[in-house]
Design an enzyme around this catalytic site. Sequence first.
Site, PDB file in Angstrom:
ATOM      1  N   SER A 264      14.299   1.549  -9.939  1.00  0.00           N
ATOM      2  CA  SER A 264      13.065   2.340  -9.877  1.00  0.00           C
ATOM      3  C   SER A 264      12.500   2.606 -11.267  1.00  0.00           C
ATOM      4  O   SER A 264      13.235   2.890 -12.218  1.00  0.00           O
ATOM      5  CB  SER A 264      13.367   3.682  -9.192  1.00  0.00           C
TER       6      SER A 264
ATOM      7  N   SER B  48      10.376   5.077 -11.682  1.00  0.00           N
ATOM      8  CA  SER B  48       9.932   6.475 -11.690  1.00  0.00           C
ATOM      9  C   SER B  48      10.529   7.290 -12.840  1.00  0.00           C
ATOM     10  O   SER B  48       9.800   8.067 -13.472  1.00  0.00           O
ATOM     11  CB  SER B  48      10.228   7.133 -10.340  1.00  0.00           C
TER      12      SER B  48
ATOM     13  N   THR C  57      11.649   7.471  -1.740  1.00  0.00           N
ATOM     14  CA  THR C  57      11.115   6.132  -1.509  1.00  0.00           C
ATOM     15  C   THR C  57      11.909   5.438  -0.412  1.00  0.00           C
ATOM     16  O   THR C  57      12.714   6.074   0.277  1.00  0.00           O
ATOM     17  CB  THR C  57      11.038   5.348  -2.849  1.00  0.00           C
TER      18      THR C  57
ATOM     19  N   LYS D 172      11.314   7.843   3.478  1.00  0.00           N
ATOM     20  CA  LYS D 172      10.065   8.612   3.538  1.00  0.00           C
ATOM     21  C   LYS D 172       9.802   9.256   4.907  1.00  0.00           C
ATOM     22  O   LYS D 172       9.296  10.370   4.976  1.00  0.00           O
ATOM     23  CB  LYS D 172       8.872   7.720   3.179  1.00  0.00           C
TER      24      LYS D 172
ATOM     25  N   ASN E 122       6.508  11.331   0.295  1.00  0.00           N
ATOM     26  CA  ASN E 122       7.072  10.682  -0.892  1.00  0.00           C
ATOM     27  C   ASN E 122       7.289  11.670  -2.039  1.00  0.00           C
ATOM     28  O   ASN E 122       7.825  11.312  -3.078  1.00  0.00           O
ATOM     29  CB  ASN E 122       6.182   9.517  -1.355  1.00  0.00           C
TER      30      ASN E 122
ATOM     31  N   GLY F 254      -1.491  -5.456   7.315  1.00  0.00           N
ATOM     32  CA  GLY F 254      -0.254  -4.730   7.569  1.00  0.00           C
ATOM     33  C   GLY F 254      -0.525  -3.429   8.288  1.00  0.00           C
ATOM     34  O   GLY F 254      -1.610  -2.841   8.152  1.00  0.00           O
TER      35      GLY F 254
ATOM     36  N   GLY G 162       4.342   1.573   7.253  1.00  0.00           N
ATOM     37  CA  GLY G 162       4.238   2.868   6.571  1.00  0.00           C
ATOM     38  C   GLY G 162       3.253   2.852   5.414  1.00  0.00           C
ATOM     39  O   GLY G 162       2.520   3.822   5.195  1.00  0.00           O
ATOM     40  N   ALA G 163       3.209   1.751   4.666  1.00  0.00           N
ATOM     41  CA  ALA G 163       2.328   1.682   3.501  1.00  0.00           C
ATOM     42  C   ALA G 163       0.863   1.704   3.938  1.00  0.00           C
ATOM     43  O   ALA G 163       0.025   2.355   3.301  1.00  0.00           O
ATOM     44  CB  ALA G 163       2.631   0.426   2.689  1.00  0.00           C
TER      45      ALA G 163
HETATM   46  P1  ATR Z   1       6.149  -0.522   4.707  1.00  0.00           P
HETATM   47  O1  ATR Z   1       6.684   0.871   4.842  1.00  0.00           O
HETATM   48  O2  ATR Z   1       6.325  -1.133   3.344  1.00  0.00           O
HETATM   49  O3  ATR Z   1       4.744  -0.654   5.210  1.00  0.00           O
HETATM   50  P2  ATR Z   1       7.115  -1.581   7.176  1.00  0.00           P
HETATM   51  O4  ATR Z   1       6.759  -0.299   7.841  1.00  0.00           O
HETATM   52  O5  ATR Z   1       8.410  -2.269   7.491  1.00  0.00           O
HETATM   53  O6  ATR Z   1       7.113  -1.425   5.616  1.00  0.00           O
HETATM   54  O7  ATR Z   1       5.908  -2.598   7.434  1.00  0.00           O
HETATM   55  C1  ATR Z   1       5.893  -3.900   6.922  1.00  0.00           C
HETATM   56  C2  ATR Z   1       4.558  -4.536   7.274  1.00  0.00           C
HETATM   57  O8  ATR Z   1       4.527  -5.848   6.708  1.00  0.00           O
HETATM   58  C3  ATR Z   1       4.315  -4.696   8.756  1.00  0.00           C
HETATM   59  O9  ATR Z   1       2.937  -4.549   8.992  1.00  0.00           O
HETATM   60  C4  ATR Z   1       4.767  -6.145   8.992  1.00  0.00           C
HETATM   61  O10 ATR Z   1       4.179  -6.751  10.125  1.00  0.00           O
HETATM   62  P3  ATR Z   1       4.805  -6.513  11.600  1.00  0.00           P
HETATM   63  O11 ATR Z   1       4.338  -5.150  12.026  1.00  0.00           O
HETATM   64  O12 ATR Z   1       4.283  -7.602  12.428  1.00  0.00           O
HETATM   65  O13 ATR Z   1       6.308  -6.579  11.405  1.00  0.00           O
HETATM   66  C5  ATR Z   1       4.248  -6.791   7.752  1.00  0.00           C
HETATM   67  N1  ATR Z   1       4.900  -8.049   7.392  1.00  0.00           N
HETATM   68  C6  ATR Z   1       6.167  -8.224   6.925  1.00  0.00           C
HETATM   69  N2  ATR Z   1       6.410  -9.534   6.669  1.00  0.00           N
HETATM   70  C7  ATR Z   1       5.271 -10.201   6.986  1.00  0.00           C
HETATM   71  C8  ATR Z   1       4.874 -11.587   6.943  1.00  0.00           C
HETATM   72  N3  ATR Z   1       5.712 -12.527   6.527  1.00  0.00           N
HETATM   73  N4  ATR Z   1       3.630 -11.902   7.355  1.00  0.00           N
HETATM   74  C9  ATR Z   1       2.768 -10.949   7.770  1.00  0.00           C
HETATM   75  N5  ATR Z   1       3.077  -9.624   7.839  1.00  0.00           N
HETATM   76  C10 ATR Z   1       4.309  -9.261   7.451  1.00  0.00           C
END
Ligand code: ATR
Length: 273
Positions: A14, A16, A61, A65, A86, A126, A129-130
């Site tokens: 990290s 941070s 992190t 979270k 966070n 996506g 969570g982010a």
């Molecule tokens: P974070 O907290 O970082 O957002 P997360 O909640 O696990 O992590 O979410 C990861 C995101 O990346 C999800 O939207 C995931 O899509 P799915 O909901 O279909 O799983 C997306 N993601 C991860 N790998 C991917 C890939 N190779 N192509 C497209 N989307 C991807």
Amino acid sequence: MDRYLVFGHPVRHSKSPFIHTLFARQTQQELEYGLVEPAVDEFAQALRTFFDQGGKGCNVTVPFKEQAFTLVDRLSPRAKRAGAVNTIKLTDDGVLLGDNTDGAGLVADLKSHGVTLADSRILLLGAGGAARGALAPLLAELPSELVIANRTHTKAQQLAAEFHDLGPVTAQTYEQLAGPFDLVINSTSASLQGELPPLVPALIHTDIAIYDMMYGASDTAFISWAKQHGARQTMDGLGMLVEQAAEAFTVWRGIRPGTKQVLRELKRNLGVI
Ligand code: ATR
């Protein structure tokens, strides 16, 4: 001395502690900032121990979270919306206040790069969570449209429905997407595996702004791909990391540190410049 730290797993790499140490020096605040990597099922206990032993505040992190969200005494409105915490602050009256500074950090970084959000068409990739953390702060900037696309479409639909009261947000499948978009934000974790979200190259044009929440010593897979297809303005998540930290520092200390110099030092530390 006032103690702060970041909880995560893994958290050893990290940035941070580096960032907050520079903020403290810059603002002449006496504090120390460390890191702790509890076993995944020992976070709640580790958090309690830290505050029992006089800790003043912490960052949280991956992967803690969402759990932090359930462990604090009170939530800020933006943490409530994000469904994740966070930043935690022990208030003067002994209350553990949970906040979320990620989305504010993203918006601050976009603005510092000169990206206009008002009246813009934003594509958010996506629905994890982010993405959830980014939605309310982005919609508060009054874009004309915010489209969420996700590999698992139902998750994008759920998110769009949940934030619909805050602005013009819809969900589309990757195949449905029709440009032009002014800004594409990649919140997926695809870059972590060197993968790409399945976006068609036709959506990339010279005036588009590309933001990847991930960062590394070299371009992420998504940024390389966007550059190859003609994007001229690309940004990675390093600035967001520094901006969310500045926002957390402000919550704790009531004083806002400057970010430009710290971002430069962090890039030097990572070997980016
Ligand atoms: P974070 O907290 O970082 O957002 P997360 O909640 O696990 O992590 O979410 C990861 C995101 O990346 C999800 O939207 C995931 O899509 P799915 O909901 O279909 O799983 C997306 N993601 C991860 N790998 C991917 C890939 N190779 N192509 C497209 N989307 C991807």
